[in-house]
Design a protein around this motif. Structure first.
Motif, PDB file in Angstrom:
ATOM      1  N   UNK A   1       0.827  -1.202   0.000  1.00  0.00           N
ATOM      2  CA  UNK A   1       0.000   0.000   0.000  1.00  0.00           C
ATOM      3  C   UNK A   1       0.863   1.254   0.000  1.00  0.00           C
ATOM      4  N   UNK A   2       1.961   1.220   0.756  1.00  0.00           N
ATOM      5  CA  UNK A   2       2.854   2.372   0.799  1.00  0.00           C
ATOM      6  C   UNK A   2       3.449   2.646  -0.565  1.00  0.00           C
ATOM      7  N   UNK A   3       3.890   1.603  -1.265  1.00  0.00           N
ATOM      8  CA  UNK A   3       4.432   1.764  -2.618  1.00  0.00           C
ATOM      9  C   UNK A   3       3.361   2.303  -3.566  1.00  0.00           C
ATOM     10  N   UNK A   4       2.158   1.767  -3.451  1.00  0.00           N
ATOM     11  CA  UNK A   4       1.075   2.207  -4.332  1.00  0.00           C
ATOM     12  C   UNK A   4       0.816   3.695  -4.161  1.00  0.00           C
ATOM     13  N   UNK A   5       0.655   4.134  -2.909  1.00  0.00           N
ATOM     14  CA  UNK A   5       0.384   5.543  -2.666  1.00  0.00           C
ATOM     15  C   UNK A   5       1.572   6.400  -3.073  1.00  0.00           C
ATOM     16  N   UNK A   6       2.779   5.922  -2.835  1.00  0.00           N
ATOM     17  CA  UNK A   6       3.957   6.685  -3.231  1.00  0.00           C
ATOM     18  C   UNK A   6       4.003   6.923  -4.727  1.00  0.00           C
ATOM     19  N   UNK A   7       3.710   5.884  -5.505  1.00  0.00           N
ATOM     20  CA  UNK A   7       3.717   6.011  -6.963  1.00  0.00           C
ATOM     21  C   UNK A   7       2.639   6.984  -7.432  1.00  0.00           C
ATOM     22  N   UNK A   8       1.447   6.884  -6.847  1.00  0.00           N
ATOM     23  CA  UNK A   8       0.373   7.770  -7.268  1.00  0.00           C
ATOM     24  C   UNK A   8       0.659   9.227  -6.912  1.00  0.00           C
ATOM     25  N   UNK A   9       1.269   9.468  -5.762  1.00  0.00           N
ATOM     26  CA  UNK A   9       1.597  10.843  -5.401  1.00  0.00           C
ATOM     27  C   UNK A   9       2.678  11.403  -6.313  1.00  0.00           C
ATOM     28  N   UNK A  10       3.646  10.571  -6.697  1.00  0.00           N
ATOM     29  CA  UNK A  10       4.651  11.030  -7.658  1.00  0.00           C
ATOM     30  C   UNK A  10       4.017  11.341  -9.009  1.00  0.00           C
ATOM     31  N   UNK A  11       3.067  10.492  -9.420  1.00  0.00           N
ATOM     32  CA  UNK A  11       2.361  10.748 -10.673  1.00  0.00           C
ATOM     33  C   UNK A  11       1.568  12.044 -10.595  1.00  0.00           C
ATOM     34  N   UNK A  12       0.927  12.274  -9.460  1.00  0.00           N
ATOM     35  CA  UNK A  12       0.175  13.520  -9.276  1.00  0.00           C
ATOM     36  C   UNK A  12       1.097  14.723  -9.367  1.00  0.00           C
ATOM     37  N   UNK A  13       2.288  14.615  -8.751  1.00  0.00           N
ATOM     38  CA  UNK A  13       3.248  15.718  -8.818  1.00  0.00           C
ATOM     39  C   UNK A  13       3.658  15.987 -10.266  1.00  0.00           C
ATOM     40  N   UNK A  14       3.880  14.926 -11.038  1.00  0.00           N
ATOM     41  CA  UNK A  14       4.248  15.092 -12.439  1.00  0.00           C
ATOM     42  C   UNK A  14       3.152  15.756 -13.253  1.00  0.00           C
ATOM     43  N   UNK A  15       1.894  15.402 -13.001  1.00  0.00           N
ATOM     44  CA  UNK A  15       0.779  15.998 -13.732  1.00  0.00           C
ATOM     45  C   UNK A  15       0.604  17.475 -13.380  1.00  0.00           C
ATOM     46  N   UNK A  16       0.862  17.812 -12.113  1.00  0.00           N
ATOM     47  CA  UNK A  16       0.780  19.221 -11.724  1.00  0.00           C
ATOM     48  C   UNK A  16       1.808  20.041 -12.494  1.00  0.00           C
ATOM     49  N   UNK A  17       3.050  19.544 -12.560  1.00  0.00           N
ATOM     50  CA  UNK A  17       4.101  20.247 -13.300  1.00  0.00           C
ATOM     51  C   UNK A  17       3.741  20.333 -14.784  1.00  0.00           C
ATOM     52  N   UNK A  18       3.233  19.226 -15.339  1.00  0.00           N
ATOM     53  CA  UNK A  18       2.882  19.202 -16.759  1.00  0.00           C
ATOM     54  C   UNK A  18       1.795  20.224 -17.081  1.00  0.00           C
ATOM     55  N   UNK A  19       0.809  20.355 -16.207  1.00  0.00           N
ATOM     56  CA  UNK A  19      -0.263  21.320 -16.460  1.00  0.00           C
ATOM     57  C   UNK A  19       0.234  22.744 -16.350  1.00  0.00           C
ATOM     58  N   UNK A  20       1.209  22.987 -15.475  1.00  0.00           N
ATOM     59  CA  UNK A  20       1.717  24.338 -15.291  1.00  0.00           C
ATOM     60  C   UNK A  20       2.612  24.802 -16.438  1.00  0.00           C
ATOM     61  N   UNK A  21       3.256  23.854 -17.116  1.00  0.00           N
ATOM     62  CA  UNK A  21       4.143  24.240 -18.217  1.00  0.00           C
ATOM     63  C   UNK A  21       3.452  24.111 -19.570  1.00  0.00           C
ATOM     64  N   UNK A  22       2.159  23.847 -19.547  1.00  0.00           N
ATOM     65  CA  UNK A  22       1.381  23.879 -20.773  1.00  0.00           C
ATOM     66  C   UNK A  22       1.240  22.582 -21.517  1.00  0.00           C
TER      67      UNK A  22
END
Length: 251
Positions: A7-28
């Protein structure tokens, strides 16, 4: 990999993915999507994925309804109100949970063995659910101490002879903290508590005066009136309660 760590690995991966999507949306790179909606959707997807192996229908259908409501414009389903989607998901979850109660129990036993819930906590079956009684126990003897819990349940017993400061952080878990075997310093003690998607319960001697300064953001802090408190025994509480609860119980 241990079951408790999956579960810890699962949540860690999803939070990293969320961080990547936030950056992607901010840079267009994702110009037509809100990073807030993307982050919430990633969080909902993590809940769905974690719920599927155990047929946890609330964890599957309610987050799905939230995602559909967030993207109703893109999916052209604006004619259905968000509350109707979530309400229907709740009702469907109740119905499916009742219909497949035995199957859900079998799945949990296959993954973790008899009398065990989806988190690996052992207990007795009550109404088709496990009543867990397995918690990690920790004795804290220092006058200045720190303890953290993530994706788990823990009991903390404080034995300080002159407690000055303490910090407790609980994320996606539960924590019980017993102060009844501890003694405060002459100047009292400052205790910081951060509860995020968690439940934290403090067991405090009734003769102590509790000064509570905890910020609740979509969370709660609950205590009852204490008529036995003495002003020379002060416990000062600080911290935050985010999507969680902090309960103060006098003993």
């Amino acid at each position: 990999m241990k079951k408790q760590n999956k579960a810890t690995w699962l949540w860690g991966i999803f939070f990293l993915l969320a961080a990547g999507l936030v950056i992607a949306s901010q840079i267009g790179l994702l110009p037509n999507l809100s990073w807030v909606r993307l982050t919430i959707s990633i969080f909902m997807l993590a809940i769905i994925v974690g719920s599927i192996p155990y047929m946890e229908f609330f964890g599957m259908l309610v987050p799905l309804a939230v995602i559909l409501a967030l993207f109703s414009h893109q999916l052209n389903i604006r004619f259905i109100s968000p509350w109707a989607m979530v309400g229907s998901a709740v009702l469907a979850s109740i119905g499916l949970s009742l219909l497949f109660k035995d199957k859900r129990r079998q799945l949990r036993e296959q993954h973790y063995g008899p009398h065990c819930d989806k988190y690996g906590n052992y207990g007795e079956w009550v109404d088709g659910e496990v009543n867990p009684h397995h918690e990690t126990v920790e004795d804290l003897n220092e006058n200045v101490t720190t303890s953290r819990v993530t994706f788990g349940a823990s009991v903390k017993y404080l034995h300080a002879d002159s407690l000055e400061r303490a910090e407790f952080v609980c994320t996606f878990g539960s924590m019980k903290i017993y102060f009844d075997q501890a003694h405060l310093s002459p100047n009292g003690a400052d205790v910081t508590i951060h509860s995020t998607f968690s439940g934290v319960t403090l067991y405090v001697p009734s003769i102590w005066t509790v000064r509570e300064d905890i910020v609740a953001s979509l969370g709660s802090v609950r205590s009852r009136e204490n008529r036995s408190a003495q002003e020379d025994q002060q416990l000062r509480l600080h911290g935050t309660s985010q999507f969680g609860s902090i309960d103060i119980v006098y003993v």
